[in-house]
Design a protein around this motif. Structure first.
Motif, PDB file in Angstrom:
ATOM      1  N   GLN A 178      -4.967  -8.800   8.883  1.00  0.00           N
ATOM      2  CA  GLN A 178      -3.829  -8.258   8.150  1.00  0.00           C
ATOM      3  C   GLN A 178      -2.760  -7.829   9.156  1.00  0.00           C
ATOM      4  O   GLN A 178      -3.062  -7.123  10.118  1.00  0.00           O
TER       5      GLN A 178
ATOM      6  N   LEU B  62       4.466   7.201   1.875  1.00  0.00           N
ATOM      7  CA  LEU B  62       4.715   6.230   2.941  1.00  0.00           C
ATOM      8  C   LEU B  62       4.174   4.886   2.455  1.00  0.00           C
ATOM      9  O   LEU B  62       3.008   4.791   2.077  1.00  0.00           O
TER      10      LEU B  62
ATOM     11  N   LEU C  59      -5.576  10.929   1.348  1.00  0.00           N
ATOM     12  CA  LEU C  59      -5.991   9.862   0.428  1.00  0.00           C
ATOM     13  C   LEU C  59      -6.096   8.502   1.104  1.00  0.00           C
ATOM     14  O   LEU C  59      -6.537   7.536   0.474  1.00  0.00           O
ATOM     15  N   GLY C  60      -5.667   8.389   2.327  1.00  0.00           N
ATOM     16  CA  GLY C  60      -5.717   7.103   3.009  1.00  0.00           C
ATOM     17  C   GLY C  60      -4.705   6.135   2.433  1.00  0.00           C
ATOM     18  O   GLY C  60      -3.695   6.536   1.847  1.00  0.00           O
ATOM     19  N   LEU C  61      -4.973   4.855   2.586  1.00  0.00           N
ATOM     20  CA  LEU C  61      -4.094   3.820   2.042  1.00  0.00           C
ATOM     21  C   LEU C  61      -4.697   3.294   0.751  1.00  0.00           C
ATOM     22  O   LEU C  61      -5.903   3.001   0.692  1.00  0.00           O
TER      23      LEU C  61
ATOM     24  N   PHE D 207       0.620  -5.608   9.417  1.00  0.00           N
ATOM     25  CA  PHE D 207       1.309  -4.568   8.666  1.00  0.00           C
ATOM     26  C   PHE D 207       2.766  -4.448   9.105  1.00  0.00           C
ATOM     27  O   PHE D 207       3.094  -4.610  10.291  1.00  0.00           O
TER      28      PHE D 207
ATOM     29  N   PHE E  84       3.490   0.744   2.926  1.00  0.00           N
ATOM     30  CA  PHE E  84       3.277  -0.348   3.869  1.00  0.00           C
ATOM     31  C   PHE E  84       3.161  -1.669   3.137  1.00  0.00           C
ATOM     32  O   PHE E  84       2.474  -1.776   2.126  1.00  0.00           O
TER      33      PHE E  84
ATOM     34  N   GLN F 283       0.487   5.314   1.334  1.00  0.00           N
ATOM     35  CA  GLN F 283      -0.348   6.214   2.120  1.00  0.00           C
ATOM     36  C   GLN F 283       0.057   7.648   1.839  1.00  0.00           C
ATOM     37  O   GLN F 283       1.222   8.021   2.012  1.00  0.00           O
TER      38      GLN F 283
ATOM     39  N   GLY G 196      -3.327  -3.781  -7.839  1.00  0.00           N
ATOM     40  CA  GLY G 196      -4.305  -3.153  -6.980  1.00  0.00           C
ATOM     41  C   GLY G 196      -4.865  -1.922  -7.665  1.00  0.00           C
ATOM     42  O   GLY G 196      -5.030  -1.899  -8.892  1.00  0.00           O
ATOM     43  N   ASP G 197      -5.110  -0.881  -6.904  1.00  0.00           N
ATOM     44  CA  ASP G 197      -5.738   0.320  -7.450  1.00  0.00           C
ATOM     45  C   ASP G 197      -4.752   1.300  -8.076  1.00  0.00           C
ATOM     46  O   ASP G 197      -5.124   2.079  -8.938  1.00  0.00           O
TER      47      ASP G 197
ATOM     48  N   TYR H 281       0.838  -1.179   0.000  1.00  0.00           N
ATOM     49  CA  TYR H 281       0.000   0.000   0.000  1.00  0.00           C
ATOM     50  C   TYR H 281       0.881   1.239   0.000  1.00  0.00           C
ATOM     51  O   TYR H 281       2.003   1.225   0.507  1.00  0.00           O
TER      52      TYR H 281
ATOM     53  N   GLN I 238      -4.087   0.382  -2.353  1.00  0.00           N
ATOM     54  CA  GLN I 238      -3.372  -0.857  -2.633  1.00  0.00           C
ATOM     55  C   GLN I 238      -2.640  -0.754  -3.973  1.00  0.00           C
ATOM     56  O   GLN I 238      -3.217  -0.357  -4.992  1.00  0.00           O
TER      57      GLN I 238
END
Lengths: 111, 114
Positions: B103, B88, B41-43, B105, B90, B37, B58-59, B35, B45
């Protein structure tokens, strides 16, 4: 496509008070999981609570509980007796085939 | 101790210089993912892997590559980093895909591309 919306970018609560963080999501599926994660300043992602969509009973973990409204596609997090250590970014997440996170709510705890 | 490790934790690099961020888990998990971050925008994938030799987008996969040659390792490769990949990152793993499995992390990798 699934989406997760956290409409409160920031919130503040007085220590020892109760606060509710909101999360709504959009999906056409009936079977999925919803999560709340906490990210303190250390940046570590910490699982707070999990809800299985097929379970009507709201999940609870000590001071943390959720209000899961499946028909309304709402999944709010309630933190009771807020503590200074609860200050963090909180992320709502939807998981089925993919994992979709909301944009987060930064929670401040006022002493 | 069960954990997901990432290296490096911090990296400053220049545009175009290939880099790899390693991710390793010691829990025999089948599912691993990356992911990014970003503020507001949040996390999101980037890539995920259901098992060895099985990876999927992912996205936000553009500009990234991954490989899963061994079950425990899932490196993230930036062939030609650009400033918009400053973020950042993850890595996460779970026993299998799906929300039933928690999950785990990693600690995150702060990447700056100048």
């Amino acid at each position: 496509a699934q989406t997760v919306t956290q409409s409160q970018p920031e919130m503040s609560v007085q220590e020892a008070e109760t606060v509710t963080l909101s999360c709504t999501y959009d999906t056409s599926e009936s079977d999925y999981y919803l999560f709340w994660y906490k990210q303190p300043p250390s940046r570590q992602m910490i699982l707070v609570i999990r809800q299985e969509a097929y379970k009507q009973q709201n999940a609870t973990e000590n001071r943390f509980s959720v209000n899961f409204q499946k028909a309304a596609k709402s999944f709010s997090l309630k933190i009771s007796d807020s503590q200074l250590g609860d200050a963090a970014m909180y992320f709502c997440a939807y998981i089925r085939d993919k994992i979709i996170f909301g944009k987060g709510t930064r929670l401040h705890i006022l002493p | 101790e069960a954990q997901v490790t990432q290296n490096p934790r911090y990296l400053i690099t220049v545009t175009g210089k290939k880099l790899t961020v390693t991710c390793s888990q010691n829990m025999n998990h089948e599912y691993m993912s990356w992911y990014r971050q970003d503020p507001g925008l949040g996390l999101r994938q980037i890539y995920y892997s259901m098992n060895v030799e099985v990876t999927d987008k992912g996205d936000v996969p553009e500009g990234y590559k991954v490989s899963r040659k061994e079950k425990r390792n899932f490196p993230l490769i930036l062939e030609s980093p650009s400033p918009n990949q400053t973020s950042l990152y993850f890595c996460a793993s779970s026993l299998r895909a799906g929300g039933y499995y928690e999950q785990y992390f990693g600690p995150g990798t702060r990447l700056t591309v100048t």
